[in-house]
Scaffold this active site. Structure first.
Site, PDB file in Angstrom:
ATOM      1  N   ASP A  82       0.760  -1.218   0.076  1.00 48.27           N
ATOM      2  CA  ASP A  82       0.040  -0.027  -0.054  1.00 48.27           C
ATOM      3  C   ASP A  82       0.933   1.438   0.081  1.00 48.27           C
ATOM      4  OD1 ASP A  82       1.043  -0.143   2.589  1.00 48.27           O
ATOM      5  OD2 ASP A  82      -1.114  -0.162   3.564  1.00 48.27           O
ATOM      6  N   SER A  83       2.254   0.930   0.089  1.00 45.45           N
ATOM      7  CA  SER A  83       3.321   2.308  -0.296  1.00 45.45           C
ATOM      8  C   SER A  83       2.987   2.662  -1.769  1.00 45.45           C
ATOM      9  CB  SER A  83       4.704   1.741  -0.187  1.00 45.45           C
ATOM     10  OG  SER A  83       4.706   0.573  -1.098  1.00 45.45           O
ATOM     11  N   ASP A 129      -0.806  -6.257  -0.283  1.00 40.69           N
ATOM     12  CA  ASP A 129      -0.982  -5.794   1.049  1.00 40.69           C
ATOM     13  C   ASP A 129      -2.481  -5.745   1.257  1.00 40.69           C
ATOM     14  OD1 ASP A 129       0.209  -4.944   3.004  1.00 40.69           O
ATOM     15  OD2 ASP A 129       1.366  -3.090   2.197  1.00 40.69           O
ATOM     16  N   LYS A 180      -0.546  -9.604   2.693  1.00 39.11           N
ATOM     17  CA  LYS A 180       0.005  -9.065   3.808  1.00 39.11           C
ATOM     18  C   LYS A 180      -0.696  -8.182   4.875  1.00 39.11           C
ATOM     19  CE  LYS A 180       3.435  -5.648   3.761  1.00 39.11           C
ATOM     20  NZ  LYS A 180       2.907  -4.883   4.781  1.00 39.11           N
ATOM     21  N   GLU A 193      -0.957  -5.693   8.262  1.00 39.16           N
ATOM     22  CA  GLU A 193      -0.065  -4.893   9.409  1.00 39.16           C
ATOM     23  C   GLU A 193      -0.952  -5.194  10.894  1.00 39.16           C
ATOM     24  OE1 GLU A 193       0.396  -0.712   8.721  1.00 39.16           O
ATOM     25  OE2 GLU A 193       1.114  -0.891   6.823  1.00 39.16           O
ATOM     26  N   GLU A 236       9.532  -3.831  10.696  1.00 34.18           N
ATOM     27  CA  GLU A 236       9.889  -2.615  10.053  1.00 34.18           C
ATOM     28  C   GLU A 236      10.172  -1.556  11.157  1.00 34.18           C
ATOM     29  OE1 GLU A 236       6.984  -0.911   7.095  1.00 34.18           O
ATOM     30  OE2 GLU A 236       7.995   1.085   7.121  1.00 34.18           O
TER      31      GLU A 236
HETATM   32  O1  KIV Z   1       3.409  -1.049   1.563  1.00 32.09           O
HETATM   33  C1  KIV Z   1       4.559  -1.533   1.531  1.00 32.09           C
HETATM   34  O2  KIV Z   1       5.415  -1.326   0.588  1.00 32.09           O
HETATM   35  C2  KIV Z   1       5.250  -2.286   2.697  1.00 32.09           C
HETATM   36  C3  KIV Z   1       6.514  -2.673   2.651  1.00 32.09           C
HETATM   37  C4  KIV Z   1       7.631  -1.458   2.718  1.00 32.09           C
HETATM   38  C5  KIV Z   1       6.820  -3.647   3.915  1.00 32.09           C
HETATM   39  O3  KIV Z   1       4.556  -2.481   3.563  1.00 32.09           O
END
Ligand code: KIV
Length: 290
Positions: A57-58, A96, A126, A128, A195
């Site tokens: 989600d970056s 994500d 993934k 969080e 992280e």
């Molecule tokens: O959203 C993302 O790119 C991430 C990574 C930096 C681990 O969660």
């Protein structure tokens, strides 16, 4: 389809990296994970030998230009996931779970994870959060969907944390990070991102869990490392954390190439005769395709 030696041929196929194969890398060869958001970048990173591609989600920050990851939607992750999946020949592709797409309940988490797998063509998801989300992870894993955890600095909690800050510095916070990682492992997570935590804490978590830890700003004592592709390639011009190593300066190369294009169009040196079609020729003739 293409002749021998044609660069458009697929490179000698490496096997697709599976979740069990990633788990088996614990304590062995470090895992490499890089974010990707489109087909072309995914194909290049895959060719470079990366183990897994994360549609993080970056993308809210580095693709969409927001100041944090909160606005990213499930449909956006799926859209980018489909493009990345088409570029990933052997790299495992992880999606994500965006802000508020799983936090509401374990049931919401299962539904969102299912949508990512079906619409986003992902091979695992993934999310969080630590112990508070163990039940969510357990339910998703029970549905047959592999889950990567993410503890320490969890950017979706940026407002609660007061910024993108290093986590686990106080002894009680460090203990919580270890508890979170253990809870995720117990719930069935196949790997855990660590992280922005001190390197000694990351090493402690790594020996406390039986699944691979993937560090970002967590030192060398993890079972693998992850970076955002634009950071790794030196393309992102925004906030650059201390842990980022720019392995290339492609941002400067893009600006330089653009300046050359603007200059050559302006002085009419581009296009040259070599860029014009021959009578009855094909659009791609004589053109090396890399
Ligand atoms: O959203 C993302 O790119 C991430 C990574 C930096 C681990 O969660």
């Amino acid at each position: 389809m293409y002749g021998a030696g044609d660069p458009r041929q697929a490179p000698a196929a490496r096997a697709k990296l599976t979740v069990p194969a990633m788990r088996a890398r614990k304590g062995e060869r470090p895992l490499t994970v890089v974010t990707a958001y489109d087909f072309t970048m995914a194909r290049l990173l895959d060719e470079g030998g990366v183990d897994a591609l994360l549609v993080g989600d970056s993308l809210g920050m580095v693709v969409q230009g927001h100041g944090n990851t909160l606005p990213v939607t499930v449909d956006e992750i799926c859209y980018h996931g489909r493009a990345v999946a088409r570029g990933a020949r052997s790299a495992h592709v992880i999606g994500d779970m965006p802000f508020m797409s799983y936090q509401v309940s374990p049931m919401q988490a299962v539904e969102t994870a299912g949508k990512l797998m079906k619409d986003g063509a992902f091979e695992s998801v993934k999310l969080e959060g630590g112990a508070a989300f163990a039940e969510h992870v357990f339910r998703i894993v029970s549905a047959g969907i592999p889950v990567m955890g993410h503890v320490g600095l969890t950017p979706q909690a940026v407002h609660a944390l007061g910024g993108f800050k290093v986590q686990g510095k106080r002894p009680e916070d460090a203990e919580q990070v270890v508890r979170d990682a253990r809870a995720l492992e117990e719930a069935g997570a196949y790997a855990i991102v660590l992280e922005a935590i001190p390197p000694d804490l990351a090493a402690e978590v790594t020996s406390a869990v039986s699944v691979p830890t993937i560090g970002i700003g967590a030192g060398a004592g993890c079972d693998g490392q992850v970076l955002v592709c634009y950071d790794l390639l030196g393309m992102y011009r925004g906030l650059s954390p201390k842990f980022v190593k720019r392995f290339a300066e492609l941002g400067a190369a893009v600006v330089e190439a653009t300046e050359a294009f603007v200059r050559e169009v302006g002085d009419r040196t581009f296009p040259g005769p070599e860029h014009a079609f021959k009578p009855n020729g094909f659009a791609t003739e004589d053109r090396p395709v890399h």
